[in-house]
Design an enzyme around this catalytic site. Structure first.
Site, PDB file in Angstrom:
ATOM      1  CB  CYS A  72      -0.945   0.002   1.199  1.00  0.00           C
ATOM      2  SG  CYS A  72      -2.139  -1.351   1.175  1.00  0.00           S
TER       3      CYS A  72
ATOM      4  CG  HIS B 181      -3.090   3.744   1.744  1.00  0.00           C
ATOM      5  ND1 HIS B 181      -3.589   3.278   0.552  1.00  0.00           N
ATOM      6  CD2 HIS B 181      -3.183   2.704   2.633  1.00  0.00           C
ATOM      7  CE1 HIS B 181      -3.953   2.009   0.700  1.00  0.00           C
ATOM      8  NE2 HIS B 181      -3.725   1.645   1.942  1.00  0.00           N
TER       9      HIS B 181
ATOM     10  CG  ASN C 100      -6.607  -0.532   1.032  1.00  0.00           C
ATOM     11  OD1 ASN C 100      -5.855  -0.179   0.124  1.00  0.00           O
ATOM     12  ND2 ASN C 100      -6.145  -0.948   2.198  1.00  0.00           N
TER      13      ASN C 100
END
EC number: 2.3.1.180
Length: 323
Positions: free
Chosen positions: A113, A250, A280
């Protein structure tokens, strides 16, 4: 001093939209449970014949179009992904070929990520050292391919997508008033690898595996480490949290995002939020959010934009730039 200035952004989301209600059919969960704990309302899933390289290519073309550039203008591609089409070659080289680039170089970066932050830092280094004048930086993922569909703690969180940013060299004075990337801060701690990982791989199992996560521990580390890296990168750039016009984090979990912003003293009105609609998307989440906000006209010339992310490894970092 050579600076890396943003010249264009782009993104792509697969056409299939999956609402939270989809998971109510097979899991002990509800739309309200998912929204309350994550802030996610829906996400996009790639079609069966749609791969990470396809998503990346579409985002790249969008960024080139919006920048008024062609593939011939690009010197390098740096692509962040944890879900490549194949073990090798790099997805970046697939995009290079599909764009018709006949020169330059292309490679992938894998920091889960946090991948796009690491890719931005890589691209900035290439430009600062004169290895490239224009770099296409992409984050692209198909996390729907590595989900355990029986685990309600993970499979409801992730989505597929891609985002891209074009960086171009420009001369600056060398202080915080310059446009472009002002500072980067990268970190990893391999002792924390079991908190978030995929239980497969070409060398160990010969399978792709599925994602495993200790959610409570990841949450705890995320808020602390994201605020710390953000403050460090601002300090490196000679800036303070009060100087930040936009935080583009993020997009993992709304509670992590708001917790980090509060820890930094930033109001939520200065945070770009796309997690509700995208879920996500791992390394794609920051470039997706940048592109969406750019398209909405939120960023003005001279705005200070702070990006930060944390992912498996664990790896985390931040990049601060002036738009």
């Amino acid at each position: 001093m050579r600076r890396s200035v943003v010249r264009g952004t782009g993104h792509y989301l697969p056409s299939r939209v999956v609402e939270n209600s989809f998971f109510e059919q097979t899991l002990d969960t509800t739309d309200e449970w998912i929204r309350t704990r994550t802030g996610i309302e829906r996400r996009h899933f790639a079609a069966e014949d749609e791969f990470t390289s396809d998503l990346a290519l579409a985002a790249a073309r969008d960024a080139l179009d919006r920048a008024g550039m062609t593939a011939d203008d690009i010197d390098a591609i740096v692509l962040a992904t944890s879900t490549p089409d194949l073990t090798f070659p790099a997805v970046a080289t697939m995009v290079q070929a599909a764009l018709g680039m006949t020169r330059g170089f292309a490679y992938d970066v894998q920091a889960v990520c946090a991948g796009f932050v690491f890719a931005l830092a890589n691209a900035d280094g290439l430009i600062r050292t004169g290895q490239a004048d224009r770099v296409l930086v992409i984050g692209a993922e198909t996390f729907s391919r590595i989900m355990d569909w029986t685990d309600r703690g993970t499979c409801v969180l992730f989505g597929d997508g891609a985002g891209a940013v074009i960086l171009e060299a420009a001369e600056g004075k060398g202080d915080s008033s310059d446009r472009g990337i002002l500072a980067c801060d990268l970190n990893s701690d391999g002792k924390l690898r079991d908190l978030l990982y995929v239980d497969g791989g070409v060398s160990r199992t010969g399978t792709a595996g599925v994602l495993r996560m200790q959610g409570n521990l990841v949450f705890r580390h995320a808020v602390e480490k994201l605020a710390a890296t953000a403050n460090r990168v601002l300090d490196k750039a000679g800036l303070a949290p009060a100087d930040v016009d936009w935080l583009v984090p993020h997009q993992a979990n709304l509670r992590i995002i708001t917790g980090t912003a509060q820890k930094m003293g930033l109001p939520v009105e200065r945070v770009v939020l796309t997690v509700a609609d995208h879920g996500n998307t791992s390394a794609a989440s920051i470039p997706l959010a940048l592109s969406v906000a750019d398209r909405e006209g939120r960023f003005k010339p001279g705005d200070v934009v702070l990006t930060e992310a944390i992912g498996g490894g664990m790896s985390w970092g931040s990049v601060v730039l002036r738009w």
